[in-house]
Design an enzyme around this catalytic site. Structure first.
Site, PDB file in Angstrom:
ATOM      1  N   THR A  17       0.811  -1.223   0.000  1.00 40.25           N
ATOM      2  CA  THR A  17       0.000   0.000   0.000  1.00 40.25           C
ATOM      3  C   THR A  17       0.844   1.273   0.000  1.00 40.25           C
ATOM      4  O   THR A  17       0.315   2.369  -0.136  1.00 40.25           O
ATOM      5  CB  THR A  17      -0.964   0.016   1.210  1.00 40.25           C
ATOM      6  OG1 THR A  17      -0.196  -0.222   2.391  1.00 40.25           O
ATOM      7  CG2 THR A  17      -2.026  -1.054   1.086  1.00 40.25           C
ATOM      8  N   GLY A  18       2.162   1.139   0.156  1.00 37.79           N
ATOM      9  CA  GLY A  18       3.041   2.311   0.077  1.00 37.79           C
ATOM     10  C   GLY A  18       3.274   2.696  -1.379  1.00 37.79           C
ATOM     11  O   GLY A  18       2.972   1.927  -2.295  1.00 37.79           O
ATOM     12  N   ILE A  96      14.018  -5.313  -0.801  1.00 34.69           N
ATOM     13  CA  ILE A  96      14.499  -4.204  -1.646  1.00 34.69           C
ATOM     14  C   ILE A  96      15.020  -3.048  -0.775  1.00 34.69           C
ATOM     15  O   ILE A  96      15.920  -2.323  -1.163  1.00 34.69           O
ATOM     16  CB  ILE A  96      13.332  -3.678  -2.531  1.00 34.69           C
ATOM     17  CG1 ILE A  96      12.686  -4.830  -3.322  1.00 34.69           C
ATOM     18  CG2 ILE A  96      13.808  -2.572  -3.457  1.00 34.69           C
ATOM     19  CD1 ILE A  96      13.608  -5.581  -4.230  1.00 34.69           C
ATOM     20  N   THR A  97      14.427  -2.867   0.399  1.00 41.45           N
ATOM     21  CA  THR A  97      14.690  -1.728   1.281  1.00 41.45           C
ATOM     22  C   THR A  97      16.174  -1.417   1.481  1.00 41.45           C
ATOM     23  O   THR A  97      16.960  -2.308   1.777  1.00 41.45           O
ATOM     24  CB  THR A  97      14.059  -2.018   2.666  1.00 41.45           C
ATOM     25  OG1 THR A  97      12.728  -2.448   2.475  1.00 41.45           O
ATOM     26  CG2 THR A  97      14.118  -0.789   3.563  1.00 41.45           C
ATOM     27  N   GLU A  98      16.505  -0.130   1.355  1.00 39.49           N
ATOM     28  CA  GLU A  98      17.858   0.341   1.640  1.00 39.49           C
ATOM     29  C   GLU A  98      17.857   1.035   2.992  1.00 39.49           C
ATOM     30  O   GLU A  98      16.903   1.715   3.340  1.00 39.49           O
ATOM     31  CB  GLU A  98      18.312   1.338   0.560  1.00 39.49           C
ATOM     32  CG  GLU A  98      19.681   1.931   0.854  1.00 39.49           C
ATOM     33  CD  GLU A  98      20.237   2.814  -0.264  1.00 39.49           C
ATOM     34  OE1 GLU A  98      19.512   3.056  -1.248  1.00 39.49           O
ATOM     35  OE2 GLU A  98      21.387   3.251  -0.125  1.00 39.49           O
ATOM     36  N   TYR A 159      22.363  -2.884 -14.331  1.00 36.98           N
ATOM     37  CA  TYR A 159      21.691  -2.429 -15.548  1.00 36.98           C
ATOM     38  C   TYR A 159      22.723  -2.105 -16.630  1.00 36.98           C
ATOM     39  O   TYR A 159      22.553  -2.429 -17.800  1.00 36.98           O
ATOM     40  CB  TYR A 159      20.831  -1.180 -15.290  1.00 36.98           C
ATOM     41  CG  TYR A 159      19.913  -1.259 -14.098  1.00 36.98           C
ATOM     42  CD1 TYR A 159      19.534  -2.486 -13.543  1.00 36.98           C
ATOM     43  CD2 TYR A 159      19.416  -0.101 -13.513  1.00 36.98           C
ATOM     44  CE1 TYR A 159      18.697  -2.537 -12.431  1.00 36.98           C
ATOM     45  CE2 TYR A 159      18.570  -0.147 -12.412  1.00 36.98           C
ATOM     46  CZ  TYR A 159      18.223  -1.369 -11.871  1.00 36.98           C
ATOM     47  OH  TYR A 159      17.405  -1.407 -10.771  1.00 36.98           O
ATOM     48  N   GLU A 209      32.211  -5.081  -5.784  1.00 39.96           N
ATOM     49  CA  GLU A 209      32.693  -3.740  -5.469  1.00 39.96           C
ATOM     50  C   GLU A 209      33.545  -3.813  -4.201  1.00 39.96           C
ATOM     51  O   GLU A 209      33.615  -4.868  -3.556  1.00 39.96           O
ATOM     52  CB  GLU A 209      31.517  -2.766  -5.307  1.00 39.96           C
ATOM     53  CG  GLU A 209      30.562  -3.116  -4.180  1.00 39.96           C
ATOM     54  CD  GLU A 209      29.283  -2.262  -4.186  1.00 39.96           C
ATOM     55  OE1 GLU A 209      28.809  -1.877  -5.263  1.00 39.96           O
ATOM     56  OE2 GLU A 209      28.763  -1.999  -3.097  1.00 39.96           O
ATOM     57  N   HIS A 247      27.001   2.773  -0.746  1.00 39.75           N
ATOM     58  CA  HIS A 247      26.528   1.566  -0.067  1.00 39.75           C
ATOM     59  C   HIS A 247      27.166   1.446   1.313  1.00 39.75           C
ATOM     60  O   HIS A 247      28.361   1.689   1.469  1.00 39.75           O
ATOM     61  CB  HIS A 247      26.921   0.317  -0.865  1.00 39.75           C
ATOM     62  CG  HIS A 247      26.078   0.086  -2.069  1.00 39.75           C
ATOM     63  ND1 HIS A 247      26.489  -0.719  -3.101  1.00 39.75           N
ATOM     64  CD2 HIS A 247      24.861   0.547  -2.415  1.00 39.75           C
ATOM     65  CE1 HIS A 247      25.551  -0.748  -4.027  1.00 39.75           C
ATOM     66  NE2 HIS A 247      24.556   0.022  -3.643  1.00 39.75           N
TER      67      HIS A 247
END
Lengths: 289, 383
Positions: A17-18, A96-98, A159, A209, A247
């Site tokens: 719902t966000g 997914i949350t950062e 990507y 990385e 990151h």
């Protein structure tokens, strides 16, 4: 064939719902992903992105047979949301949350060792099996069906490398963004093992990385266990020690561990060529096929 | 976020870890008054976030008023490795017989906290770890239960600490773990933990790094952040805009989305013979105003001679980026520094249509964009 996700995957979106949750639930469905439910505490009985919302993940599993969760919950509550996914015995949870506090992830990591659920992320773009389904926020249109497995710690770098591959006609079996945090659920080694055991994956691109020692450990694993040819890329060659490069996990410590040089030389020693540019990674992959 | 020594000491002392008595001072008279109150000898220590303060002249041990005044005068206002010293910690000098190390950190490879103890305190522990790894005893802690008292004793025994000190050192370690856990520490360490002639222990230095992602639930520490930041003006500006930004020494400004791709752009600038001026990640889903702020940031760095803008849209949309670039550049009569733009991914075609190509140079690939920006920077710096 593909790994982890295909068009049979039944997805519950935690945080549907966000703003982000709703937008990407729709995007996932447009791509062909079988999103069957949402889970948001206090929003049970509503509908979002065209699917029913339940108060708990357990209810979504019982009512809609969901087997996979994609988590778009704000960082303060995301650790709790991952626990809920793990305790509901799903096959797969993709966070997914950062920006989840590291100590929350240490507790998640402990619980993860006690369950059979696989966790991807957090702080990751998710994963995609081109032509079948995607879990997360990757832009579907840059991917193509094919025989290259891709695993990466970074979203947009994924990507970029995919674009270099697709634009010369090289498609992907599955692309997995494992995430840029210090503590993540699925490591390079886990992803490499999945690709090694996948009949259709003929070559693997691995984008690492600076920070930590995951790439070095992956290099040792490749040397011993992986016959599929692998090409690598390491971001952060020019990063100064002691500075966090975006990151939370991308930091060269004061004593010099986690440097690009150490990772590149470990990969080279394992017979993995490392491109100086993303274009060179695509060159290596093309030479393997 | 790294706390200043005086802040970390306060946090440790509040938790019950013994620390020398000390006072913060921001002028010479204040420093001398503090020294008189504490009683000589005292150490006068610059409060800046750099390693090797002692060697650089930022710490002095003094035993009377005249020397205290002289030391405070020379340290206050000095430039210590690029950082201006505006405060000193005046601290009771500890008469010690031995120096130990205790620390708590997150073991990334195991995804678990780890406690560390060593008899080789007082020196750079990372060097000890490299040269004599067996000199550091380690104990992994289950974060769901915290550190058991036996674990603290075990790691102290394993480190070969004098058995007379076991109770005190393991007590400090248990407290340090609880503190680290409650305050969302990234690292917490005491180096050296001094042993005094009457076999007590006291924290002569204090290091506390706090997980920045957890500051939302650590309001007291978040308040200290403003004090702890210091240093570079541009980095302070980046904080204000909410960018991940690191200033570097080159002349090619870099803006992009996503940490891995921005790092890659930096690496390519270096690969094609240029020098990156900064790391700037606008993050996911940046709208036009944020893009304009990013350009403002990079333009305000005097070292920058050209800018490369590299966006690969996932959540971020090319049309929003293009709008932001136009907005930022149209306010100038003359563009301050040449800007090279490369757009790919979500809505890149729409972005290219919107982008005012009188104001920027457009390139199709990452490699071409970087090479162009490097050559612009070379032209400017040759003039």
């Amino acid at each position: 064939m593909s790994v982890l996700v295909d068009d049979d995957t039944r997805v519950v979106v935690q945080g549907i719902t966000g703003g982000e949750g709703k937008f990407h639930a729709k995007q996932m469905m447009e791509y062909g992903t079988n999103v069957v439910a949402g889970a948001v505490p206090g929003k049970g009985g509503q509908e979002a992105a065209g699917v029913p919302v339940y108060d708990t993940v357990q209810q979504a599993v019982e009512a809609e047979n969901a087997d996979t969760s994609v988590i778009f919950v704000p960082p303060a509550f995301a650790g709790d949301a991952i626990f809920e996914a793990l305790d509901t015995d799903l096959d797969l949870a993709v966070a997914i949350t950062e920006g989840i506090p590291t100590q929350d992830m240490a507790r998640v990591n402990k619980r993860l060792s006690e369950t059979d659920t696989r966790l991807i992320g957090p702080n990751c773009p998710g994963l995609i099996t081109p032509g079948e389904a995607k879990l997360g926020i990757l832009p579907g249109n840059i991917f193509a069906e094919g025989n290259v497995g891709l695993v990466s710690r970074s979203g947009t770098l994924t990507y970029q490398v995919v674009d270099n591959l697709t634009s010369r006609g090289i498609g992907q079996t599955t692309a997995i963004g494992i995430g840029g945090d210090p503590i993540i659920g699925t490591s390079f080694i886990d992803a490499l093992e999945l690709f090694e055991n996948d009949d259709e994956t003929e070559a693997i691109a691995m984008c690492g990385e600076i920070g930590g020692e995951d790439e070095e450990q992956a290099a040792a694993y490749i040397d011993e266990h992986v016959d599929t040819p692998v090409a690598g890329f390491i971001a952060g060659r020019t990063a100064p020690p002691g500075k966090r490069m975006g990151h939370a996990g991308a930091i060269v410590s004061g004593s010099g561990t986690g440097t690009a040089e150490s990772k590149i030389s470990a990969l080279n020693d394992a017979g993995v060529p490392v491109g100086d540019t993303p274009e060179e990674v695509a060159d290596h992959i093309e030479s393997f096929l | 976020m790294k706390l200043h020594e005086y802040q970390a000491k306060q946090v440790f002392a509040d938790a019950g870890i013994p620390t020398p008595s000390s006072q913060l001072a921001s002028d010479v008279d204040g420093a001398v008054a503090a020294a008189e109150e504490i009683g000589y000898p005292v150490a006068i220590k610059a409060q800046v976030q750099v390693g090797g303060r002692g060697k650089a002249g930022g710490i002095e041990l003094v035993d009377d008023e005249e020397n205290a005044r002289e030391a405070a005068d020379s340290i206050l206002g000095m430039d210590l490795k690029g950082y201006h010293v505006d405060r000193v910690l005046v601290e009771e000098a500890v008469d010690f017989t031995d120096e130990l190390y205790v620390g708590i950190t997150m073991d990334r490879a195991e995804g678990t906290p780890v406690a560390m103890v060593s008899r080789k305190g007082g020196v750079n522990i990372e060097e000890v770890a490299e040269e004599d790894p067996d000199a550091i005893a380690r104990e992994h802690i289950d974060p769901s239960f915290g550190m058991m008292p036996y674990q603290a004793r075990k790691v102290v025994y394993d480190a070969g600490i004098d058995p007379e000190l076991t109770r005190d050192v393991s007590g400090v370690l248990n407290t340090l773990y609880d503190l680290w856990s409650e305050k969302d520490g990234a690292d917490a360490e005491i180096n050296p933990l001094m042993v005094t002639s009457d076999d007590a222990v006291i924290a002569a230095d204090a290091v506390m790094n706090v997980d920045e992602d957890a500051l939302f639930r650590q309001p007291e520490l978040a308040e200290m952040e403003e004090d702890a930041a210091g240093g570079d003006d541009l980095e302070a500006k980046a904080d204000e805009y909410g960018f991940d930004y690191v200033r570097l020494s080159g002349n090619v400004g870099i803006i992009g989305n996503g940490a891995g791709l921005v790092m890659t752009t930096l690496d390519l600038v270096d690969y094609y013979g240029g020098e990156p001026a900064n790391f700037l990640d606008v993050g996911g889903g940046a709208k036009a105003a944020r893009i304009a702020n990013a350009l403002d940031m990079v333009f305000s760095d005097d070292n920058v001679d050209s800018v490369v803008f590299n966006i690969f849209g996932g959540i971020t949309r090319g049309d929003e980026v293009a709008k932001g670039i136009n907005e930022a550049l149209e306010q100038f009569d003359e563009i301050p520094k040449p800007v090279v733009v490369r757009l790919a991914g979500t809505n890149w075609e729409e972005g290219m249509e919107i982008l005012n190509e009188d104001l920027v140079t457009v390139e199709q690939t990452l490699e071409e964009a970087v090479q162009r920006a490097v050559s612009y920077a070379d032209e400017v710096s040759e003039q």
